[in-house]
Motif scaffolding. Structure first.
Motif, PDB file in Angstrom:
ATOM      1  N   GLU A 144      -3.197 -70.697  20.343  1.00 57.37           N
ATOM      2  CA  GLU A 144      -2.385 -69.755  20.038  1.00 57.37           C
ATOM      3  C   GLU A 144      -1.713 -69.800  18.511  1.00 57.37           C
ATOM      4  O   GLU A 144      -1.249 -68.818  17.942  1.00 57.37           O
ATOM      5  CB  GLU A 144      -1.314 -69.936  21.071  1.00 57.37           C
ATOM      6  N   ALA A 145      -1.431 -71.022  18.155  1.00 59.09           N
ATOM      7  CA  ALA A 145      -0.426 -71.213  16.920  1.00 59.09           C
ATOM      8  C   ALA A 145      -1.485 -71.175  15.862  1.00 59.09           C
ATOM      9  O   ALA A 145      -0.831 -70.494  15.103  1.00 59.09           O
ATOM     10  CB  ALA A 145      -0.159 -72.909  16.821  1.00 59.09           C
ATOM     11  N   ALA A 146      -2.644 -71.154  15.949  1.00 55.86           N
ATOM     12  CA  ALA A 146      -3.700 -71.143  14.996  1.00 55.86           C
ATOM     13  C   ALA A 146      -3.862 -69.452  14.545  1.00 55.86           C
ATOM     14  O   ALA A 146      -3.891 -69.013  13.571  1.00 55.86           O
ATOM     15  CB  ALA A 146      -5.153 -71.846  15.206  1.00 55.86           C
ATOM     16  N   GLU A 147      -3.998 -68.949  15.818  1.00 48.50           N
ATOM     17  CA  GLU A 147      -3.939 -67.432  15.896  1.00 48.50           C
ATOM     18  C   GLU A 147      -2.957 -66.810  15.321  1.00 48.50           C
ATOM     19  O   GLU A 147      -2.858 -65.753  14.274  1.00 48.50           O
ATOM     20  CB  GLU A 147      -4.293 -66.951  17.376  1.00 48.50           C
ATOM     21  N   GLN A 148      -1.747 -67.041  15.492  1.00 48.15           N
ATOM     22  CA  GLN A 148      -0.441 -66.491  14.951  1.00 48.15           C
ATOM     23  C   GLN A 148      -0.420 -67.123  13.443  1.00 48.15           C
ATOM     24  O   GLN A 148       0.265 -66.220  12.597  1.00 48.15           O
ATOM     25  CB  GLN A 148       0.600 -67.369  15.640  1.00 48.15           C
ATOM     26  N   GLN A 149      -0.545 -68.209  13.204  1.00 45.35           N
ATOM     27  CA  GLN A 149      -0.670 -68.478  11.733  1.00 45.35           C
ATOM     28  C   GLN A 149      -1.553 -67.787  10.683  1.00 45.35           C
ATOM     29  O   GLN A 149      -1.126 -67.254   9.767  1.00 45.35           O
ATOM     30  CB  GLN A 149      -0.852 -69.999  11.322  1.00 45.35           C
ATOM     31  N   LEU A 150      -2.481 -67.142  11.374  1.00 44.86           N
ATOM     32  CA  LEU A 150      -3.795 -66.790  10.664  1.00 44.86           C
ATOM     33  C   LEU A 150      -3.030 -65.017  10.484  1.00 44.86           C
ATOM     34  O   LEU A 150      -3.253 -64.461   9.173  1.00 44.86           O
ATOM     35  CB  LEU A 150      -4.984 -66.500  11.418  1.00 44.86           C
ATOM     36  N   SER A 151      -2.693 -64.685  11.502  1.00 43.58           N
ATOM     37  CA  SER A 151      -2.050 -63.340  11.508  1.00 43.58           C
ATOM     38  C   SER A 151      -0.894 -63.267  10.700  1.00 43.58           C
ATOM     39  O   SER A 151      -0.646 -62.351   9.823  1.00 43.58           O
ATOM     40  CB  SER A 151      -1.345 -62.984  12.825  1.00 43.58           C
ATOM     41  N   GLN A 152       0.283 -64.055  10.679  1.00 40.58           N
ATOM     42  CA  GLN A 152       1.197 -64.222   9.848  1.00 40.58           C
ATOM     43  C   GLN A 152       0.706 -64.244   8.419  1.00 40.58           C
ATOM     44  O   GLN A 152       1.436 -63.601   7.556  1.00 40.58           O
ATOM     45  CB  GLN A 152       2.243 -65.165  10.097  1.00 40.58           C
ATOM     46  N   ALA A 153      -0.076 -65.247   7.937  1.00 44.61           N
ATOM     47  CA  ALA A 153      -0.475 -65.434   6.543  1.00 44.61           C
ATOM     48  C   ALA A 153      -1.253 -64.168   6.093  1.00 44.61           C
ATOM     49  O   ALA A 153      -0.922 -63.869   4.895  1.00 44.61           O
ATOM     50  CB  ALA A 153      -1.525 -66.716   6.471  1.00 44.61           C
ATOM     51  N   ALA A 154      -2.066 -63.509   6.698  1.00 42.61           N
ATOM     52  CA  ALA A 154      -2.595 -62.298   6.642  1.00 42.61           C
ATOM     53  C   ALA A 154      -1.596 -61.184   6.184  1.00 42.61           C
ATOM     54  O   ALA A 154      -1.573 -60.471   5.115  1.00 42.61           O
ATOM     55  CB  ALA A 154      -3.481 -61.754   7.408  1.00 42.61           C
ATOM     56  N   ARG A 155      -0.636 -61.167   6.962  1.00 42.19           N
ATOM     57  CA  ARG A 155       0.537 -60.129   6.772  1.00 42.19           C
ATOM     58  C   ARG A 155       1.017 -60.279   5.419  1.00 42.19           C
ATOM     59  O   ARG A 155       1.559 -59.359   4.868  1.00 42.19           O
ATOM     60  CB  ARG A 155       1.441 -60.190   7.943  1.00 42.19           C
ATOM     61  N   ARG A 156       1.665 -61.545   5.229  1.00 33.64           N
ATOM     62  CA  ARG A 156       2.356 -61.963   4.014  1.00 33.64           C
ATOM     63  C   ARG A 156       1.752 -61.686   2.843  1.00 33.64           C
ATOM     64  O   ARG A 156       2.016 -61.279   1.692  1.00 33.64           O
ATOM     65  CB  ARG A 156       2.898 -63.320   4.245  1.00 33.64           C
ATOM     66  N   ALA A 157       0.107 -62.082   2.884  1.00 29.45           N
ATOM     67  CA  ALA A 157      -0.682 -61.863   1.682  1.00 29.45           C
ATOM     68  C   ALA A 157      -1.162 -60.437   1.459  1.00 29.45           C
ATOM     69  O   ALA A 157      -1.762 -59.886   0.536  1.00 29.45           O
ATOM     70  CB  ALA A 157      -2.019 -62.606   1.804  1.00 29.45           C
ATOM     71  N   GLY A 158      -0.809 -59.427   2.609  1.00 25.30           N
ATOM     72  CA  GLY A 158      -1.090 -58.235   2.530  1.00 25.30           C
ATOM     73  C   GLY A 158      -2.681 -57.878   2.641  1.00 25.30           C
ATOM     74  O   GLY A 158      -3.123 -56.821   1.773  1.00 25.30           O
ATOM     75  N   VAL A 159      -3.218 -58.776   3.032  1.00 28.66           N
ATOM     76  CA  VAL A 159      -4.855 -58.700   3.599  1.00 28.66           C
ATOM     77  C   VAL A 159      -4.902 -58.490   4.933  1.00 28.66           C
ATOM     78  O   VAL A 159      -4.411 -58.909   5.759  1.00 28.66           O
ATOM     79  CB  VAL A 159      -5.400 -59.742   2.869  1.00 28.66           C
ATOM     80  N   SER A 160      -6.158 -58.271   5.132  1.00 20.66           N
ATOM     81  CA  SER A 160      -6.600 -57.962   6.832  1.00 20.66           C
ATOM     82  C   SER A 160      -7.170 -59.536   7.112  1.00 20.66           C
ATOM     83  O   SER A 160      -7.183 -60.279   6.574  1.00 20.66           O
ATOM     84  CB  SER A 160      -7.690 -57.298   7.038  1.00 20.66           C
TER      85      SER A 160
END
Length: 236
Positions: A200-216
């Motif tokens: 769950e933490a890994a999924e959240q980290q990936l999602s947040q990082a993508a959002r911050r970087a402005g990529v999918s």
């Protein structure tokens, strides 16, 4: 009816999502055709997987249907005789509204009526089924029967919302969507292993990082996977 190529590809490469998905979908299509012989296609959308699977009538079935139109002087024949598009009125469907008029203006060739039903599981909407027919009133009087085939909810039926057969285009995207989902899962696994995170933490980290970087998420997943592969090569 037969699956479109992308539906077969999606199930073959990434399935089965459910046991014998294609066989069961085609079996349901056969039951629908018993109720509505003019049905020429149906799309089943899965909310869980975010993809749509579509089956359509074969060329032979379409030819037979066209022959029946000529024998019975059906809507296609009447339209040719009048040399114009026949007007659909409130008497033809449940109620005339702006979205129906827009749908009519973008109708796919051979599609004269559609029916959309939500699919329920334990009172939750888990997907939907869209059915397409070659005659204007093909689904009239069959909502309950079709709902029973798909475990759908007949009272929420919507008529003629997709005369352009848009769900077929959505279904053509299924292989790419599922490919991206698979790569995201691989990237999440890399994060779990490399950083000692929970799933769950890994999924959240990936999602947040993508959002911050402005990529999918899919694009970031590819970077994570590539970085992990490079690191493994360096260690060798």
């Amino acid at each position: 009816m037969e699956p479109i190529p992308e539906t077969s590809e999606a199930v073959d490469e990434f399935g089965p999502f459910e046991p014998d998905l294609l066989e069961r979908l085609q079996d349901k299509a056969r039951h629908v055709r018993e109720l509505v012989p003019a049905c020429v296609g149906l799309s089943l959308a899965s909310r869980e997987h975010g993809v749509t699977f579509t089956v359509v009538a074969t060329d032979e079935e379409i030819a037979a249907l066209d022959g029946a139109q000529y024998l019975d002087s059906g809507p296609c024949v009447e339209s040719v005789k009048a040399e114009q598009v026949l007007e659909y009125t409130a008497d033809d469907f449940f109620q005339e509204s702006s979205w129906q008029l827009f749908a009519l203006s973008t109708a796919a060739a051979g599609i004269s009526s559609t029916l959309t039903l939500p699919i329920l599981k334990e009172a939750q909407v888990v997907g939907s089924v869209n059915l397409y027919a070659a005659s204007p009133q093909a689904f009239t009087g069959h909502h309950e029967g079709i709902a029973e085939i798909f475990h759908a909810w007949a009272p929420a039926a919507v008529a003629n919302a997709d005369l352009g057969f848009a769900t077929r285009g959505t279904a053509q995207q299924a292989p790419q969507i599922l490919r991206e989902v698979t790569r995201i899962k691989v990237a999440v696994g890399v994060l779990v292993e490399s950083q000692g995170l929970t799933l769950e933490a890994a999924e959240q980290q990936l999602s947040q990082a993508a959002r911050r970087a402005g990529v999918s998420e899919a694009a970031l997943a590819e970077r994570i996977i590539s970085g992990s592969a490079y690191a493994e090569r360096e260690e060798e």
